[in-house]
Design an enzyme around this catalytic site. Structure first.
Site, PDB file in Angstrom:
ATOM      1  N   HIS A  31     -14.433 -16.196 -25.196  1.00 50.61           N
ATOM      2  CA  HIS A  31     -13.676 -16.906 -26.306  1.00 50.61           C
ATOM      3  C   HIS A  31     -12.269 -17.117 -25.606  1.00 50.61           C
ATOM      4  O   HIS A  31     -11.306 -17.848 -26.434  1.00 50.61           O
ATOM      5  CB  HIS A  31     -13.600 -16.485 -27.653  1.00 50.61           C
ATOM      6  CG  HIS A  31     -12.685 -15.093 -27.818  1.00 50.61           C
ATOM      7  ND1 HIS A  31     -13.341 -13.915 -27.623  1.00 50.61           N
ATOM      8  CD2 HIS A  31     -11.604 -15.207 -28.022  1.00 50.61           C
ATOM      9  CE1 HIS A  31     -12.432 -13.255 -27.775  1.00 50.61           C
ATOM     10  NE2 HIS A  31     -11.326 -13.835 -28.014  1.00 50.61           N
TER      11      HIS A  31
ATOM     12  N   ASP B 275     -20.504 -13.377 -26.120  1.00 53.56           N
ATOM     13  CA  ASP B 275     -18.856 -13.648 -25.958  1.00 53.56           C
ATOM     14  C   ASP B 275     -18.495 -12.983 -24.637  1.00 53.56           C
ATOM     15  O   ASP B 275     -18.109 -11.827 -24.567  1.00 53.56           O
ATOM     16  CB  ASP B 275     -18.067 -13.063 -27.168  1.00 53.56           C
ATOM     17  CG  ASP B 275     -16.751 -13.335 -26.848  1.00 53.56           C
ATOM     18  OD1 ASP B 275     -16.292 -14.259 -26.172  1.00 53.56           O
ATOM     19  OD2 ASP B 275     -15.956 -12.907 -27.778  1.00 53.56           O
TER      20      ASP B 275
ATOM     21  N   SER C 293      -8.734  -9.088 -26.192  1.00 55.67           N
ATOM     22  CA  SER C 293      -9.747  -9.732 -25.984  1.00 55.67           C
ATOM     23  C   SER C 293     -10.157  -9.697 -24.507  1.00 55.67           C
ATOM     24  O   SER C 293      -9.358  -9.922 -23.776  1.00 55.67           O
ATOM     25  CB  SER C 293      -9.917 -11.149 -26.599  1.00 55.67           C
ATOM     26  OG  SER C 293     -10.321 -11.081 -27.800  1.00 55.67           O
TER      27      SER C 293
HETATM   28  N1  ARG Z   1     -10.032 -12.039 -30.592  1.00 59.94           N
HETATM   29  C1  ARG Z   1      -9.012 -11.298 -30.222  1.00 59.94           C
HETATM   30  C2  ARG Z   1      -8.240 -11.669 -28.852  1.00 59.94           C
HETATM   31  O1  ARG Z   1      -8.451 -12.851 -28.446  1.00 59.94           O
HETATM   32  C3  ARG Z   1      -9.257  -9.613 -30.202  1.00 59.94           C
HETATM   33  C4  ARG Z   1      -9.272  -9.139 -31.622  1.00 59.94           C
HETATM   34  C5  ARG Z   1     -10.057  -7.779 -31.745  1.00 59.94           C
HETATM   35  N2  ARG Z   1      -9.557  -7.483 -32.942  1.00 59.94           N
HETATM   36  C6  ARG Z   1     -10.033  -6.498 -33.529  1.00 59.94           C
HETATM   37  N3  ARG Z   1      -9.618  -6.438 -34.823  1.00 59.94           N
HETATM   38  N4  ARG Z   1     -10.382  -5.483 -33.105  1.00 59.94           N
HETATM   39  O2  ARG Z   1      -7.747 -11.177 -28.223  1.00 59.94           O
END
Ligand code: ARG
Length: 258
Positions: free
Chosen positions: A77, A123, A220
């Site tokens: 993502h 992902d 992420s």
């Molecule tokens: N989707 C987030 C990113 O793009 C990571 C989020 C992880 N969130 C969490 N609450 N553990 O960096």
């Protein structure tokens, strides 16, 4: 003679005082010396030499792990397909020029073909760098696990990144925090309507009543290391560091590592 004894006594109290002070520091600040992500700590510089920072316009958008000299594993993502993307290896304070850093561009993106943006299934993504990383003290591989074992709930895992901290801003320095995995059942309940929790995901949360712990925006794609093994990839979460709300990680199951 008397003054000699006095001097000696002073030296001893001086030493005792220093000892006492350092002991208090160790007790009060467990990572004193060198020691978030949410509720974590700055790591010793270059102590996680497999960490990759994936940046767009000098902003760290994702983390990753160097799995081979020319390959970084991250999350699918992470929206990266742009010319200005760079991958920084060997970094601690990632947005400054550090002599340990090795900087690459991405030659090719290999997103998991079944990655689903709405359910967040599968992902994971491989990046082929435009050069070969030179392995040294500051840049090392984090090889993929060669076997797979399901991680039991309650396992301690570590996650590192340059993502958002409790201050709401990304971290200048690489940080790390420790989490514990939670059962898939519990995780499914928490994400009932918003995402699919499959056997290819792991969920984990901070287990401290006072301190919230979690990965957050910008982390992420970074590696999730459980019981010392590369076990997953930071994927998503509802908010960051919310009480009772685990973060979700792509599990490096056999399906993926093959
Ligand atoms: N989707 C987030 C990113 O793009 C990571 C989020 C992880 N969130 C969490 N609450 N553990 O960096």
């Amino acid at each position: 003679m008397a003054s000699f004894i006095l001097l000696k006594a002073r030296a001893v109290t001086g030493h005792l005082l220093a000892l006492l002070l350092s002991l208090t520091a160790v007790v009060l600040f467990p990572r004193y010396g060198c020691v978030d992500i949410i509720g974590g700590h700055i790591v010793c510089p270059h102590s996680r030499p497999f960490m990759a920072a994936i940046q767009r316009k000098n902003l760290t958008v994702c983390g990753g792990a160097l799995v081979e000299e020319q390959w970084v594993l991250t999350a699918a993502h992470c929206d990266l397909e742009e010319r200005e993307v760079r991958v920084v290896l060997g970094a601690h304070q990632v947005s400054t020029h550090e002599k340990e850093q090795q900087i690459f561009q991405v030659m090719q993106y290999f997103r998991h073909p079944q990655f689903d943006r709405s359910s967040m299934e599968n992902d994971l993504m491989l990046l082929k760098l435009n050069g070969i990383a030179k392995l040294n003290k500051y840049v090392q591989l984090l090889p993929l696990p060669d076997s797979y074992e399901d991680i039991k709930p309650g396992t301690r895992c570590k996650v590192a990144g340059w993502g958002v901290t409790s201050s709401g801003k990304p971290s200048k320095y690489l940080r790390e925090t420790t989490l514990k995995t939670v059962s898939r059942k519990r995780c499914e309940r928490k994400y009932e309507n918003s995402a699919k929790i499959t056997s290819n995901t792991l969920c984990a949360e901070g287990k401290n009543i006072f301190l919230k712990r979690d990965s957050c925006k910008g982390d992420s794609g970074g590696p999730f290391i459980c019981a010392g093994r590369y076990s997953g990839i930071v994927s998503f979460g509802k908010g960051c560091g919310r009480r009772g709300m685990p973060g979700v990680y792509t599990s490096l199951t056999k399906k993926y590592t093959d």
